[in-house]
Scaffold this active site. Sequence first.
Site, PDB file in Angstrom:
ATOM      1  N   ARG A  20      30.072  54.640  93.172  1.00 18.89           N
ATOM      2  CA  ARG A  20      28.773  55.255  92.902  1.00 18.89           C
ATOM      3  C   ARG A  20      28.630  55.558  91.408  1.00 18.89           C
ATOM      4  O   ARG A  20      27.548  55.514  90.841  1.00 18.89           O
ATOM      5  CB  ARG A  20      28.612  56.535  93.747  1.00 18.89           C
ATOM      6  N   TYR A  35       1.090  51.593  89.732  1.00 15.32           N
ATOM      7  CA  TYR A  35       1.565  50.956  90.964  1.00 15.32           C
ATOM      8  C   TYR A  35       1.328  51.899  92.153  1.00 15.32           C
ATOM      9  O   TYR A  35       1.598  53.112  92.049  1.00 15.32           O
ATOM     10  CB  TYR A  35       3.058  50.664  90.780  1.00 15.32           C
ATOM     11  N   LYS A  71      11.063  42.303  90.251  1.00  8.64           N
ATOM     12  CA  LYS A  71       9.991  41.428  89.789  1.00  8.64           C
ATOM     13  C   LYS A  71      10.517  40.412  88.760  1.00  8.64           C
ATOM     14  O   LYS A  71      11.388  39.637  89.075  1.00  8.64           O
ATOM     15  CB  LYS A  71       8.840  42.278  89.248  1.00  8.64           C
TER      16      LYS A  71
HETATM   17  C1  LIG Z   1       7.115  46.791  92.320  1.00  7.27           C
HETATM   18  C2  LIG Z   1       6.773  47.782  91.303  1.00  7.27           C
HETATM   19  C3  LIG Z   1       7.355  49.059  91.314  1.00  7.27           C
HETATM   20  C4  LIG Z   1       8.296  49.508  92.404  1.00  7.27           C
HETATM   21  O1  LIG Z   1       9.475  48.776  92.404  1.00  7.27           O
HETATM   22  P1  LIG Z   1      10.349  48.447  93.731  1.00  7.27           P
HETATM   23  O2  LIG Z   1      11.458  47.633  93.195  1.00  7.27           O
HETATM   24  O3  LIG Z   1       9.445  47.722  94.686  1.00  7.27           O
HETATM   25  O4  LIG Z   1      10.784  49.760  94.297  1.00  7.27           O
HETATM   26  C5  LIG Z   1       7.011  49.922  90.293  1.00  7.27           C
HETATM   27  N1  LIG Z   1       6.150  49.565  89.315  1.00  7.27           N
HETATM   28  C6  LIG Z   1       5.567  48.349  89.292  1.00  7.27           C
HETATM   29  C7  LIG Z   1       4.629  48.022  88.184  1.00  7.27           C
HETATM   30  C8  LIG Z   1       5.857  47.419  90.271  1.00  7.27           C
HETATM   31  O5  LIG Z   1       5.259  46.221  90.242  1.00  7.27           O
END
Ligand SMILES: *Cc1c(COP(=O)(O)O)cnc(C)c1O
Length: 386
Positions: free
Chosen positions: A53, A105, A202
Amino acid sequence: MKGDPNKLGFSTRAVHAGQPPDPTTGSVAVPIYATSTYVADELGKHKGFEYARVQNPTRTALEENVAALEGGRSGHAFASGMASISAILTLIKAGDHVVASRNVYGGTYRLFTQILERYDLSFSWVDTTDLANIEAAMTDRTRLVFLETPTNPMMEVTDIAGAVEIARDRGALTVVDNTFMSPYFQRPIEHGADVVMHSATKFLNGHSDALGGVLVAAHEKQSEWFAFVQKSAGAVLGPFDSFLVLRGIKTLPVRMERHERSGRAIAAFLAGHDKVTRVLYPGLPDHPGHALHQRQSSGFGALISFDLGSHESAKTFLDALQVMSLAESLGGVETLISQPATMTHASVPPEKRAELGITDGLVRASIGLEDEADLIEDLEQALARI
Ligand SMILES: *Cc1c(COP(=O)(O)O)cnc(C)c1O
């Protein structure tokens, strides 16, 4: 490579930073260290690794790599983007106030309003495209200014350096969710931001096959705090997912170039199509944030929102697509397309969506790495069905 990649260019850092050849075998790829604990040499003496961790070498490689790309002091990888945003909010405590971009988001909005407000944190949702609105929203208890630029899905652009100046004057920290641009196109720390956040799910990972989040801290105080939160709250990224994100980042520069080239072409195509009532893409010269975005970033990215006028038109269009995939998320090799009102932003109340301009006809595309001609042909045939 030999020597320090941090002195070299972005693409060299993407491939090498944080990942010298494995000291045991010379393996060029950082191994997946699937272990929960580490043996001590003797009581009170270990190799810098005690328990997974707290430290894992695969995760450390990713953390050092992203910190090098963003130009920060340290990186901290979490189980998801949302877990990393949760960690940021532990910087403040009951009674404190946050000024946030009104159009963040959807999951961020949900976390702040439905969970964190219960802990007596308060949030002002502000159109941060106008710095005067940030200034006006600041209170004696404001500790954080939380920005997304461009925002999701309205592509609103905020002046990062301008926001930092206002926040700093009031003793508040500036946080930028840099998920849409990736460090290849935009590095908020260069504009004074204190913390940068990524949903590594992403563009960093880029292949739609892992979930993760990364924070980059510009200063020692937040570096130490985030490491403490990783250890204490424990929502860290596992070694397998760390490996996948690290693998994805090696091609980040070439992917972003291609994502953007197609993004520009498709935005221009949509802007000239009579079934499309509006196109939101900071690369279009008539976008209100075009000049500002160009000053603080080196590219416009691959996220395009456009309006088809009604829910029925959006449904007809989305159902007719053959190459583009109807899915939430973004930043992958495949073009992903969604209707924010019913998908990513369903947790935003309808009246607030209307206020933000998230209409039922709005569609958001994340342009992938398929052939540009195939994507445009797909759009053409689906738009013809409306
Ligand atoms: C997807 C996204 C998040 C959240 O991320 P996760 O990995 O899905 O928890 C936060 N901010 C933006 C701009 C995103 O596109």
